[in-house]
Design an enzyme around this catalytic site. Structure first.
Site, short mmCIF file in Angstrom:
data_model
loop_
_atom_site.label_atom_id
_atom_site.label_comp_id
_atom_site.label_asym_id
_atom_site.label_seq_id
_atom_site.Cartn_x
_atom_site.Cartn_y
_atom_site.Cartn_z
N CYS A 159 0.74 -1.22 -0.02
CA CYS A 159 0.02 -0.03 0.02
C CYS A 159 0.85 1.43 -0.03
CB CYS A 159 -0.96 0.10 1.22
SG CYS A 159 -2.33 1.27 1.31
N SER A 160 0.78 2.10 -1.17
CA SER A 160 1.73 2.97 -1.31
C SER A 160 1.81 4.20 -0.17
CB SER A 160 1.78 3.49 -2.95
OG SER A 160 1.89 2.31 -3.59
#
Length: 372
Positions: free
Chosen positions: A89-90
């Site tokens: 999850c950036s």
């Protein structure tokens, strides 16, 4: 009196950092598509500037889990058998920088390449509506998990399991396309899936694994797309079919190699903008570092097919093979200096059916070409 949810304070603190007092669609989307609903109970917290990651476990340490999830940091959610990260999850600030660059408008339809956890698709759906977003994920398990999380969040985006580099969705063409994984070569299929004057936003990397965010606009005839890089550096995971693994150097490398003294140090060559430009001019070259016990760079490695170079302690260069990689890198650095040290945004890309061209300042000043 009901106790507030344990994540509210952490979420609000991150929202304040990201948006301040701004009432924008990303801020409203962030409020609706809560990041924690897209993170598995056990994951890895990737701290900036650290070579290691911390395990986070919702059951064992809920406070620590929520603090990590609502930090402006990457959360790694999947690794392969070798320990290489394969999904995450950036970093929230990067996510919203890319969404701002994409600039979707109400009523438009967006194709996302790389569903991952589903959070980015959820943010788009919170703004545009779930029926306006289609997401493609190559990993069957990730696609199923993300689809379930999106439905649970009331944002039932259609998630397709397939190769995002090829033409998949029946709904094409889309007004805008966004990739959440880095490419080295922009697939022409993305141009075909985007409407004329539509926008494509993707992380893009040159060789030496240095990257920036690229924004393309599809031409009026639909046959090509062209645009500049933003001045946003990026370090997204690469599209799986364009990933690399650093090979092992020959066991007798130092015996085979010639030795010289470097004219330029790694602090010059590997500043973010210099490294990006050098990667354009030294094709097919990978780079990585060895670190000493104090966490400092001990050796800079370069490899391209059967050619190798190693800068040891910034004092000695070893080169072996048909290409003199360190000489190529230093020559590319001098070119970058002669061009007045261009930042990412002075470079651009044109994608046609046959070729990807990277240029400096204007499309006629081609720096490098890659066949499709």
């Amino acid at each position: 009196m009901t106790e507030p949810a344990p994540w509210l304070a952490a979420k609000q603190a991150l929202a304040d950092d990201l948006f301040g007092e701004q009432d924008s669609w990303p801020a409203r989307a962030f409020n609706r598509a809560s990041r924690h609903t897209f993170i598995p109970p056990r994951a890895l917290h990737a701290w900036p500037d650290r070579s290691t990651m911390d395990q986070i476990d919702l059951a064992a340490d809920p406070d620590g889990w929520y603090r990590a999830v609502y930090s402006d940091h990457v959360i790694v959610t999947q690794q392969d058998k070798t320990g290489r990260s394969t999904s995450s999850c950036s970093q929230p600030s990067m996510v919203f920088a890319m969404l701002t660059q994409l600039d979707p408008q109400p009523g438009e339809r967006v194709l996302e390449i790389g569903t991952g956890t589903g959070w980015n698709a959820g943010l788009l759906a919170a703004y545009l509506g779930a029926d306006q977003v289609v997401s493609v994920e190559v990993d069957v398990d990730l696609a199923e998990q993300a689809s379930g999380r999106l439905r649970a969040a009331g944002l039932p985006v259609r998630v397709i399991t397939g190769d995002g580099l090829s033409r998949v969705p029946d709904e094409a063409p889309f007004d805008r396309l966004i990739s959440t994984a880095t490419v080295h070569t922009v697939p022409y299929a993305w141009v075909q899936q985007t409407m004329r004057a539509g926008v494509i936003v993707t992380p893009w990397r040159s060789d030496l694994d240095s990257g920036a965010i690229l924004s393309l606009m599809v031409a009026g005839d639909g046959a090509s797309a062209s645009g500049n890089f933003t001045d946003i550096g990026s370090s997204f995971m690469s599209i799986r079919t364009q990933q690399f693994t650093a090979p092992d150097a020959p066991t007798n490398f130092t015996e085979l190699a010639t030795t010289s003294v470097p004219a330029i140090g790694p602090e010059d060559l590997f500043g973010e903008h210099a490294k990006f430009a050098i990667g354009l001019l030294v094709p097919g070259c990978l780079s990585w570092f060895d670190y000493n016990d104090e966490g400092l760079i001990d050796t800079v490695w370069l490899c391209a097919a059967d050619s190798w170079a190693a800068l040891h302690l910034a004092t000695t260069v070893h080169q072996y093979g048909p290409r003199r990689l360190w000489d190529e890198v230093e020559s590319a650095y001098h070119w970058w200096v002669e061009q007045d040290r261009p930042a990412y945004s002075r470079f651009g890309v044109t994608v046609t059916r046959r070729q990807q061209q990277v240029w400096l300042d204007t499309p006629d000043q081609i720096v490098t070409k890659t066949d499709a």
